[in-house]
Design an enzyme around this catalytic site. Structure first.
Site, PDB file in Angstrom:
ATOM      1  N   VAL A 261       0.839  -1.193   0.000  1.00 27.74           N
ATOM      2  CA  VAL A 261       0.000   0.000   0.000  1.00 27.74           C
ATOM      3  C   VAL A 261       0.876   1.245   0.000  1.00 27.74           C
ATOM      4  O   VAL A 261       2.047   1.216   0.360  1.00 27.74           O
ATOM      5  CB  VAL A 261      -0.948   0.020   1.219  1.00 27.74           C
ATOM      6  CG1 VAL A 261      -1.755  -1.266   1.299  1.00 27.74           C
ATOM      7  CG2 VAL A 261      -0.191   0.246   2.522  1.00 27.74           C
ATOM      8  N   SER A 262       0.303   2.365  -0.414  1.00 33.85           N
ATOM      9  CA  SER A 262       0.937   3.669  -0.362  1.00 33.85           C
ATOM     10  C   SER A 262       2.270   3.655  -1.103  1.00 33.85           C
ATOM     11  O   SER A 262       2.338   3.242  -2.254  1.00 33.85           O
ATOM     12  CB  SER A 262       1.070   4.109   1.095  1.00 33.85           C
ATOM     13  OG  SER A 262       1.394   5.478   1.195  1.00 33.85           O
ATOM     14  N   ASN A 263       3.369   4.074  -0.457  1.00 36.33           N
ATOM     15  CA  ASN A 263       4.663   4.034  -1.131  1.00 36.33           C
ATOM     16  C   ASN A 263       5.035   2.615  -1.539  1.00 36.33           C
ATOM     17  O   ASN A 263       5.676   2.400  -2.573  1.00 36.33           O
ATOM     18  CB  ASN A 263       5.755   4.600  -0.227  1.00 36.33           C
ATOM     19  CG  ASN A 263       5.755   6.112  -0.188  1.00 36.33           C
ATOM     20  OD1 ASN A 263       5.022   6.763  -0.921  1.00 36.33           O
ATOM     21  ND2 ASN A 263       6.579   6.685   0.672  1.00 36.33           N
TER      22      ASN A 263
END
Length: 723
Positions: free
Chosen positions: A312-314
């Site tokens: 998720v995210s980065n």
């Protein structure tokens, strides 16, 4: 007998059958060099291996189980000197809870969590998982990259049906940063999980005391660390001495100050973790060569192993970058959530939600973050935003600073409006025109409080490859007291930073400091700008950061000159180095995002990346990519757990269940040929009150056959997303 050739596309069932033939029927009178298991290039030092019994300690919960993860933080026996085992335990605890709503009312233990199986059943008890954990470090030979790689192999792993899931850390977190998301799913599936901190993990260097964080989280002296630290500033001793004399008690952080711009390598780091996974799997399960019993024949190879890139995210952005860079065919499918996906130049795309065309999209991360860093605190005062944080998070002094920010922006000609209310509305309107969804307006205040300024400072520093001693735009990092003054590092807090820190101050007692504040250095939230003469959240510093990204003065539009121009050129070069292509090499992909994401606005990330993929990938490849947009979902599921203190619980639903659904869908597609879900909007309902528990009605499943009015489609060069 010769080694059989496996189908490279891993068609369902064929891969398992081929591996069975290889393992049970294969024999090797001679072994070619490429069949021998060899250590991946670029590793520094030995690979550490540890066995976890699944009772006292385990891979997923560090021995805490579901109950422990939902309970109070474990205490250290000696807080001033926690052991490496204790630090790992607390790192798992904190990183797990940082990415999910850890309350029962919010869904943990009911819809997700260690006790919930992959079908959604509450069948796994405390959810502890026995197995082996391997940790290694990758470096380019300089000793400055020092990227942590980790592979977890659960005892449930089946060498006859091998699989690997990547779990690159989110944010700037350490190697356990994705333990509760892709890590948990992969371990439950019986797959090896390949982790990396992607070179931006939680590494601190206390420049005054010389303390640095060891790879196992304990503290070392920089003078004698001998390459065993997660991070050590490369600044010359004379520079550090001068910096300490001028600004004592400051620290350097790895992501901000490694001078490596690690983001450019996040895809490669993820692929390195996969290569390490193949190596340790073959060391454990491979057969010995005829010539040397200490060498293994590679029996678990890309041709017979399902590999899903996830996180998720980065970490999600890193998974996409890895797929773009995967020239070896290591990755079979991708399932990511709320990815930091920077698509680069994307002028050929139009994004339309309902009947409205999105005015601004596809900006680089540091562009929209430095923009938000200027206007967000004023916008938070708009009645259209309406979030009211508890005084513990937003004292009266912060409201005064936000009001001063509005006034100062208007004085510089950056906002219209004669009254504070009009200025706040104007600031919010600017954010909406710059790509933030109206659905995210409520969350603007909390994002400024907890994320925006820290990311603006960190990423300007990392993209420009600046040293801590460069003091870019007057910002530094230090512990501060209740009045905002700089103090020495608190030893007991520093000792636990490996577990409590997230790699991007403010974290674990380390805050952002504005050194140019009137009257001396202060906590940035309490700093007084020289230009306005008021406490306005260090507006002068925020405008300086913005100018380094755009190359011009925000207020006048004048082109930068001198030192600022040179710094800006460095930042822009770093930004250009991390933009993605959105070409996924024909790999089936599911991208999940929350419509209300305020941290990584979907018009700059998930929507923009998906749209570019649909325009630039060959049609046959683009047809394999799906985009799922979830209403009422935003970036920080853990904020929902704070209830009335932040107000998220009645405004947002967790996005995490949809990552699990996407991973299940990708698994089914790769193993049975099941169709991927159609790109769609999933319509959720937030809980009515804080006391209301999350139910299935709040978070309906991704539809196999969504209504026409819920489908996301490309029409020519326009990405059309239903309201």
């Amino acid at each position: 007998m010769n080694k059989p050739t496996l189908v490279p596309t891993r068609t369902p069932v064929a891969a398992a059958a081929a591996l069975t033939a290889l393992v049970l029927g294969g024999c090797a009178s001679s072994t070619s060099s490429e069949d021998i298991n060899t250590l991946p290039a670029g590793l520094s030092g030995a690979i550490a291996e540890k066995v976890y019994d699944g009772t006292a300690d385990d891979l997923l919960t560090a021995g805490l189980g579901k109950t422990g993860l939902m309970g109070a933080a474990p205490a250290y026996a000696v807080p001033a000197a926690p052991t490496a085992t204790e630090l790992r335990r607390n790192a798992v605890y904190n990183n797990y809870r940082a990415l999910v709503d850890y309350t029962a009312a919010g869904g943990m233990g009911v819809f997700f969590g260690p006790n919930i199986d992959l079908s959604g059943g509450n069948t796994l008890g405390e959810g502890k998982i026995a197995g082996r954990e391997y940790i290694a470090y990758a470096d380019d030979g300089t000793g400055r990259q020092n990227v942590t790689l980790m592979v977890q192999i659960p005892d449930s792993f089946q060498p006859g049906r091998p699989c690997i899931v990547t779990a690159t850390s989110s944010g700037s977190r350490g190697v356990y940063g994705a333990i509760g998301t892709a890590g948990e799913w992969g371990l439950k599936r019986g797959c090896a999980v390949a982790y990396t901190d992607k070179g931006s993990g939680n590494g601190l260097h206390d420049l005054t005391s010389g303390a640095v964080m060891a790879r196992d989280g304990t503290m070392l002296d920089a003078a004698t660390a001998a390459g065993k630290a997660l991070f050590q500033s490369a600044a010359a001793a004379s520079e550090v001495a001068a910096f300490n004399a001028a600004t004592p008690n400051r620290v350097a952080y790895k992501h901000a100050h490694s001078q490596q711009n690690p983001e450019k390598d996040w895809g490669r780091n993820t692929l390195d973790a996969v290569r390490l996974a193949f190596y340790v799997l073959n060391e454990r399960y491979g057969t010995a060569t005829a010539a040397d019993a200490n060498k293994k024949v590679r029996t678990i190879v890309p041709g017979n192993t399902i590999v899903i890139a996830s996180s998720v995210s980065n970490g999600g952005g890193a998974a996409l970058a890895a797929a773009e860079q995967d020239t070896e065919g290591l990755i079979d499918g991708i399932a990511v959530s709320e990815p930091n996906a920077q698509p680069g130049a994307n002028g050929g795309l139009t994004i339309q939600q309902g009947a409205a065309t999105v005015a601004t999209h596809s900006k680089p991360l540091i562009d929209y973050f430095t923009y938000a860093n200027v206007y967000q605190p004023c916008a938070a005062l708009s009645l259209q935003a309406s979030q009211v944080l508890a005084a513990a998070f937003w004292p009266a002094a912060f409201t005064t600073a936000a009001q001063n920010r509005c006034t100062a922006l208007a004085a510089r000609g950056l906002l219209t409006g004669a009254t504070l209310a009009e200025q706040a509305d104007a600031a919010l309107a600017k954010l909406n025109r710059y790509g933030w969804q109206a659905e995210s307006n409520f969350f603007q205040q909390s994002h400024y409080r907890f994320a925006t300024n820290s990311i603006a400072v960190t990423y300007v520093n990392t993209y420009g490859r600046f040293s801590v001693t460069d003091s870019v735009c007057g910002f530094s990092m230090a512990n501060t007291d209740a009045t905002g003054n700089v103090i020495a590092q608190v030893a007991a807090t520093q000792a636990g930073l490996f577990a409590s820190g997230n790699g991007i101050p403010p974290t674990g007692g380390v805050n952002l400091v504005y050194d140019r504040s009137v009257g001396g250095a202060r906590l940035d939230f309490l700093a007084t700008s020289p230009t306005s003469g008021t406490a306005d959240f260090a507006l002068d510093g925020a405008l300086c950061l913005r100018s380094l990204v755009t190359g011009q003065d925000e207020a006048t539009g004048a082109t930068l000159t001198g030192t600022l121009k040179a710094q800006s050129d460095r930042v822009i070069a770093g930004v250009n180095a991390v933009q993605l292509t959105a070409k996924l090499r024909g790999k089936p992909t599911i991208i999940v995002a929350g419509r209300s994401d305020t941290l990584l606005p979907i018009n700059h990330t998930a929507r923009a990346y998906f749209g570019k993929n649909q325009l630039t990938d060959p049609a046959s490849d683009a047809a394999k990519v799906r985009y799922i947009e979830v209403t009422n979902a935003q970036h920080f599921d853990t904020f929902i757990a704070f209830g009335a203190l932040l107000g998220y619980d009645t405004k947002a639903v967790p996005l995490h269940p949809y990552l699990n659904q996407a991973l299940n869908a990708m698994w089914n597609h790769l193993t049975t040929g099941a169709a991927l879900p159609v790109s769609q909007v999933v319509r959720t309902t937030a809980r009515a009150t804080s006391a209301t528990a999350l139910s299935a009605a709040n978070v309906p499943a991704i539809a196999t056959a969504p209504a026409a009015g819920d489908q996301i489609v490309m029409t020519g060069s326009t990405l059309k997303v239903p309201d």
